[in-house]
Enzyme design. Structure first.
Site, mmCIF file in Angstrom:
data_model
loop_
_atom_site.group_PDB
_atom_site.id
_atom_site.type_symbol
_atom_site.label_atom_id
_atom_site.label_comp_id
_atom_site.label_asym_id
_atom_site.label_seq_id
_atom_site.Cartn_x
_atom_site.Cartn_y
_atom_site.Cartn_z
ATOM 1 N N GLU A 66 22.266 12.477 26.971
ATOM 2 C CA GLU A 66 22.116 11.879 28.300
ATOM 3 C C GLU A 66 20.987 10.864 28.347
ATOM 4 O OE1 GLU A 66 22.588 15.055 27.684
ATOM 5 O OE2 GLU A 66 24.572 15.374 28.559
ATOM 6 N N HIS A 135 26.421 24.569 35.689
ATOM 7 C CA HIS A 135 27.369 23.508 36.005
ATOM 8 C C HIS A 135 27.442 23.263 37.510
ATOM 9 C CE1 HIS A 135 28.747 24.221 31.904
ATOM 10 N NE2 HIS A 135 29.579 23.216 31.978
HETATM 11 C C1 LIG Z 1 23.110 18.570 28.142
HETATM 12 C C2 LIG Z 1 24.577 18.787 28.236
HETATM 13 N N1 LIG Z 1 25.399 17.737 28.331
HETATM 14 C C3 LIG Z 1 26.728 17.901 28.450
HETATM 15 C C4 LIG Z 1 27.278 19.143 28.468
HETATM 16 C C5 LIG Z 1 28.788 19.316 28.631
HETATM 17 N N2 LIG Z 1 29.390 19.802 27.398
HETATM 18 C C6 LIG Z 1 29.636 21.097 27.203
HETATM 19 S S1 LIG Z 1 30.236 21.424 25.688
HETATM 20 C C7 LIG Z 1 30.195 19.785 25.259
HETATM 21 C C8 LIG Z 1 30.599 19.385 23.889
HETATM 22 C C9 LIG Z 1 29.806 20.081 22.828
HETATM 23 O O1 LIG Z 1 30.275 19.726 21.558
HETATM 24 P P1 LIG Z 1 29.723 20.395 20.244
HETATM 25 O O2 LIG Z 1 28.234 20.346 20.239
HETATM 26 O O3 LIG Z 1 30.422 19.797 19.101
HETATM 27 O O4 LIG Z 1 30.092 21.942 20.382
HETATM 28 P P2 LIG Z 1 31.538 22.576 20.530
HETATM 29 O O5 LIG Z 1 31.846 22.590 21.985
HETATM 30 O O6 LIG Z 1 32.475 21.750 19.727
HETATM 31 O O7 LIG Z 1 31.396 23.967 20.009
HETATM 32 C C10 LIG Z 1 29.746 19.024 26.326
HETATM 33 C C11 LIG Z 1 29.619 17.566 26.317
HETATM 34 C C12 LIG Z 1 26.390 20.232 28.373
HETATM 35 N N3 LIG Z 1 26.833 21.505 28.376
HETATM 36 N N4 LIG Z 1 25.072 20.027 28.252
#
Ligand SMILES: Cc1ncc(C[n+]2csc(CCOP(=O)(O)OP(=O)(O)O)c2C)c(N)n1
Ligand SMILES: Cc1ncc(C[n+]2csc(CCOP(=O)(O)OP(=O)(O)O)c2C)c(N)n1
Ligand SMILES: [Mg+2]
Ligand SMILES: [Mg+2]
Lengths: 331, 353, 331, 353
Positions: A66, A135
């Site tokens: 972000e 959230h």
């Molecule tokens: C600071 C923040 N930004 C955005 C999100 C929304 N979000 C939740 S999971 C995700 C993707 C995460 O991807 P990854 O790190 O590859 O983990 P995975 O979900 O594939 O296990 C996002 C963007 C969040 N939870 N926290």
């Protein structure tokens, strides 16, 4: 200003998409960036179709960062673009806090206008959709107290599109909050093409004499229902939808409050330091002699938004607002 | 990693050419230009420290010792490129076209000090550490989207590499293949914290490996090395080759700021040794002497001229009308929303205006 | 609780150091970390001598990364330590905002007390020392609205030490703000050894009947001077030093306000959304019928703190506070 | 960098041993334990998806496909170690000792779901991406300061590597030489964003180079590789060898969450191929068949037992008394300050309590 011709039934989230599309069509310098806004069209589909229509150079899936999103948007904004950055949920804006607080909001004043940051930060906010932890935050008051950024919160599809277009046209940073629990809760006639709803102007949703109820965003529905109930009991409600949280529509608030002398403010953010405090302070400044009862606030609590098994208890509801109306009336 | 990222040098501390490949490019013209610009900012810097001591400006941030890094890199940039300095990089911004007077105004706590000269894309100094890497990336990305061949250069210190924004900046720049030069001045300290407490890594250049981008390590006190290697990186950026992380190894002689006391955390005798062995200005003097370019009269006259130019700027700074109170109110937004307008009116009324 | 014996003349910053030393001597789990807090003793010398006395394992120079400082402090806190983290200037707390907002403040409630975060975040705040840009922020209201953290601001050496010890003893996160322009402005007798000033309790600095003046931290001096001037003109001032900003000393404020019916609030933070709004809201809740005039706020403006050539104009001063006192009196 | 960080494998997709050095350690006991734990969490996961579809819990985050990464790594940790999961790592926490019922409660939006079993150091799932790397570093640092030999393991995804906190976590851990395992599950996607849009680097392991710490890349669908290589890293950490970054290359079969529709951004046929070729559970079945450890009856009975255990936990979850409203008010601080107490009283009064 309106160039609109027909209208179309849209949900709030569709109105957001339509606002983005309208501006992107007209202005090459408007670009959209954020996490999952491209191919996926956003986790709420707010940017649905834009990737196909405008291509990946203008609808940009960014890395998951972000501060990176806002920081690079600032760089884009000072150099000729008008970025519309999506923060996936309002509760994930915090990593970007430094970029917003020390840069996006200060660059114009630091440089006496030599550099400016015409950017919009969009974020869905609020509780009530049984979302996972963190959230559901409603922290608009972090930003209404922050010099250098306007804060806008539509409560319906018409305003969503008109305010979003006005925000993109605004020469300064605008935080555009979208009540996620009303993303799809109802449809409304929305003009096609371009029109704006002026930033800084609230709307009177119901004319009344006995009590002023002030709300915004996701709490409008709750306020409307409580007002309807009050009307049935013979209490006439002047119902205000703030729409812009900074700068507040001082005149509209003062006019209403000076008529009724009684006020109920509704927001889902925590009580202490919430926008309610600022509105009370504004009424103190403008309407002291008119007040016939202490102002009541119906708000979230001084607690983090709980996990969703308790979120309905956390959120202001019709009953709590109605009780507050009765309380100020009976004072 | 030190072997993988050797410290590139063209001219050593004795003024001797150590990278013969560049010998033909070390012209008298270039040498004198580098020397002139370095001397100019050194004199500026010393003036800044003195003005602060005399209470004529506020806290000042000196960069003495880092002149080669700042001048060499700024000279490698072209018309229309962007520069994103920190609080310690007025040597670079002055070289890139900022005015002496404006820089003094900055240290006098004047917003005018943040204004670039007409047509110059110099951002105001970043105070929150490392935040500017993202601005530079965004601005360079904008150039790429517009289809120009312009690039950004962004300055930051060894301490700045610890901030999250350093990482996010490099990652965004690499993913979007943005024409930005990440110019690190590794002066060994972040205020009192030495590099080995800042990171386990022995070089900063190696951090490029995590992003699959170019990373190089140069002698930041060798103006030639800085100039030519930065120029190469800029050329690459202009041609779509993406970002480069440059670690310029240098040293600040003085305090972190005029409020700092370096004797609390380091032995200043190190500085005295460096002044004699690796100093960037002295090195060019030695080089010129070795190459028979040195002219004592020219040097003396140069110093006099530069001193006069700086004194003139101090004069201008001190003759500037007082800061205008409207500047506090009228630039938060394009036009004042009512709260600011009301506050301004009340303030003016309270002052009897 | 006091085990103090003698007293010693100290500046505010020395009192902070003394508070840290007192707790570190008594409790091995108290550690200090931050940028330049070790060998250098902090850029304001607030940790001077502690590195030599307690060693680098307990007085830790960290890398330059505020999120890292707060995030690892959280990890240390849930695992048996009581970290006292220094943020070098309050305006550099923003990179740590996410760690504070979503973790430090929420871990206890998320886990129903299974994990807790007994940590203190210290930061010098405020303008008035001709510091460079962004070194002068006063954003306490970002944190008073944040559920899960207490906010403390001493205005003198005695309170500084006593409140700091109380903050370190507190089982939950405390933000401890130090008025940097009073770090060395005066000396005061401070007890040696351990004593506490209770969190949540304000102090009446002057007893009066006509008007309540509420201030805290660096603004106390300004308030005191304005009150003295008012007294000379026959206006008797009830002067309150809040000391704790969350939770506010509701009873003390109510008692004073109900006596005077007139209130002036002073803070250097921007007007909109500042603590003034929250105090007005609190008075609305407790003392509506007692109010004889609109409450006046003397605050910073809805602008970023300007560069120091203009900071004296930005900051509330004696004259502005005095004018406000007169205004509420004459209403 | 892919050559520098080859994907370590012990048993391939066909269940064949490819790293003979480990053959003697691939005992029937270990194999069956891994298989049992993987099947258990797979059944849990499928149940979770179903319960969400039936509206019996809220949004659920499935991990099917990532079982080897989660079980292998969790089994490598010891009594007294710390675990810091994300929202997708209940497979790991269940393996490490979390109760099935508690995990279901979490997905039912219950704070009880964040409570670790007595004596288990399992932190609640991190929702803000990458923030937990710092908590894990801090907790492990605390162990080091206390002089124990305990370590932390922290889970995070490929997307998480882009956040500033990833960088700060690795840097702090390396500077203070902290016993923490940074266990990355690279499942190729961060919601819809594929790895090549997340970073230019082709591996995540290479990011260790910037911090001068160990980095390895393993086949995250090979339970043996995950187990043994993680164990090695944990041993090193216990012995003062500092942190390790482990990239476990894996794949999630399903949606990002039950609210996600992967067909919007990827071809799900890839998943179908992977189910047949690289599946972690099937791979162990094949291995056991190859090694004559497989017993159809045992497997069938195991599945029945695990299913019953899970059904029982669902029952327990559903018979749990409703969430207690006091839980919202009474745990913000150790004791309620007056604003919370007043708000609570008003709320209770409004409900007629
Ligand atoms: C600071 C923040 N930004 C955005 C999100 C929304 N979000 C939740 S999971 C995700 C993707 C995460 O991807 P990854 O790190 O590859 O983990 P995975 O979900 O594939 O296990 C996002 C963007 C969040 N939870 N926290
Ligand atoms: C976010 C943030 N944290 C802390 C500071 C205070 N601070 C100013 S300069 C500095 C050290 C910077 O060191 P380095 O990056 O090496 O640059 P140098 O000063 O050596 O040029 C610190 C900690 C700041 N300006 N911003
Ligand atoms: Mg440095
Ligand atoms: Mg992933």
């Amino acid at each position: 200003m309106t160039t609109a011709i027909g209208t179309k039934k849209m949900t709030l989230v569709q109105a957001v998409t339509d606002g983005l599309r309208t501006m992107m069509k007209e202005h090459d310098d408007v670009i959209v960036l954020g996490e999952d806004v491209g191919k996926n069209g956003g986790v709420f589909r707010a940017t649905d179709g834009l990737y196909d229509e405008f291509g990946e150079a203008r609808v940009i899936d960014t890395p998951l960062a972000e501060s990176g999103i806002i920081g690079t948007s600032i760089g884009l904004a000072i150099n000729g673009f008008r970025p519309v950055a999506e923060i996936q949920f309002f509760g994930f804006i915090y990593p970007a806090f430094n970029q917003i607080m020390t840069h996006a909001t200060r660059i114009r004043s630091r440089t006496l206008g030599a550099f400016t940051v015409p950017m919009v930060i969009r974020a869905p906010y609020g509780a009530g959709v049984r979302a996972p932890e963190i959230h559901s935050d409603s922290v608009e008051a972090l930003f209404t107290q922050m010099p250098g950024i306007k804060v806008v919160v539509p409560s319906n599809p018409y305003d969503a599109k008109g305010l979003l277009i006005a925000s993109i046209e605004d020469p300064d940073p605008v935080l555009f909050l979208e009540p996620m629990r009303h993303y799809r809760s109802s449809k409304m006639d929305v003009p096609e093409g371009k029109y704006t709803v002026e930033i800084g102007k609230g709307a009177r949703r119901k004319e009344g004499e006995d009590v002023t109820v002030i709300a915004y965003g996701a709490m409008m529905d709750v306020a409307v229902k409580a007002a309807e109930k009050a009307e049935k009991q013979g209490i006439s409600v002047d119902l205000i939808d703030l729409r812009t949280l900074y700068p507040l529509d001082k005149d509209l608030i003062a006019e209403s409050v000076q008529k009724t002398g009684r006020v109920v403010i509704v927001h889902e953010a925590p009580s202490t330091g919430g926008l309610g405090d600022t509105i009370i302070s504004l009424i103190n400044d403008t309407s002291f002699l008119y007040m016939r009862a202490p102002i009541e606030r119906v708000t979230g609590f001084d607690t983090p938004v709980p996990m969703f098994s308790l979120e309905n208890d956390y959120l202001p509801n019709e009953k709590r607002v109605f009780d507050a109306i009765q309380k100020v009336i009976r004072f | 990693m030190e072997e993988r990222f050797p410290m590139l040098q063209i001219v050593n501390g004795n003024g001797e050419v150590v990278d013969e490949a560049y010998r033909s490019e070390l012209t008298e013209e270039l040498t004198k230009e580098l020397y002139t610009k370095m001397l100019r900012i050194r004199l500026f810097d010393r003036k800044g420290v003195n003005l602060q001591r005399q209470g004529r400006i506020g806290t000042y941030v000196p960069f003495e010792g880092q002149e080669a890094s700042q001048v060499g890199s700024a000279m490698a940039m072209g018309e229309g490129d962007w520069m994103f300095p920190t609080y310690r990089d007025h040597g670079a911004t002055l070289t890139f076209g900022h005015s002496l007077k404006t820089m003094f105004l900055y240290w006098k706590g004047r917003h005018e000090g943040c204004l670039p000269p007409e047509g110059k894309k110099i951002f105001p100094p970043a105070v929150p550490i490392a935040s500017q890497l993202l601005h530079a990336t965004g601005a360079a990305w904008a150039e790429k989207m517009k289809g120009t061949d312009r690039a950004s250069i962004v300055y930051f210190g060894d301490g700045a590499t610890s901030e999250g924004d350093f990482h996010e900046g490099l990652n965004f720049a690499s993913v979007f293949n943005v024409p930005v030069i990440f110019f690190n001045q590794n002066n060994g300290f972040a205020i009192s914290v030495p590099m080995h407490k800042q990171m386990k890594a022995k070089t900063i250049a190696q951090k490029a490996l995590g992003y699959d981008i170019e990373g190089i390590r140069i002698d930041g006190n060798d103006a030639f090395a800085v100039y030519f290697h930065t120029k190469k990186a800029v050329e690459r950026a202009r041609n779509g080759g993406g970002p480069t992380l440059i670690e310029a190894v240098t040293w600040r002689y003085g305090a972190h700021t005029t409020s700092d006391d370096p004797s609390k955390y380091r032995d200043q005798s190190e500085t005295e040794i460096r002044r004699k062995t690796t100093d960037p200005v002295l090195r060019l003097e030695r080089f010129m002497k070795n190459e028979n370019m040195w002219d004592e009269k020219w040097a003396k006259q140069l110093e006099e001229e530069l001193t006069a130019e700086i004194e003139e700027a101090v004069n201008e700074m001190e003759n500037e009308p007082d800061a205008n109170i409207n500047d506090m109110f009228d630039y938060v937004f394009e036009s004042n929303p009512w709260p600011i307008e009301e506050q301004k009116e009340a303030f003016m009324a309270g002052r009897g205006e």
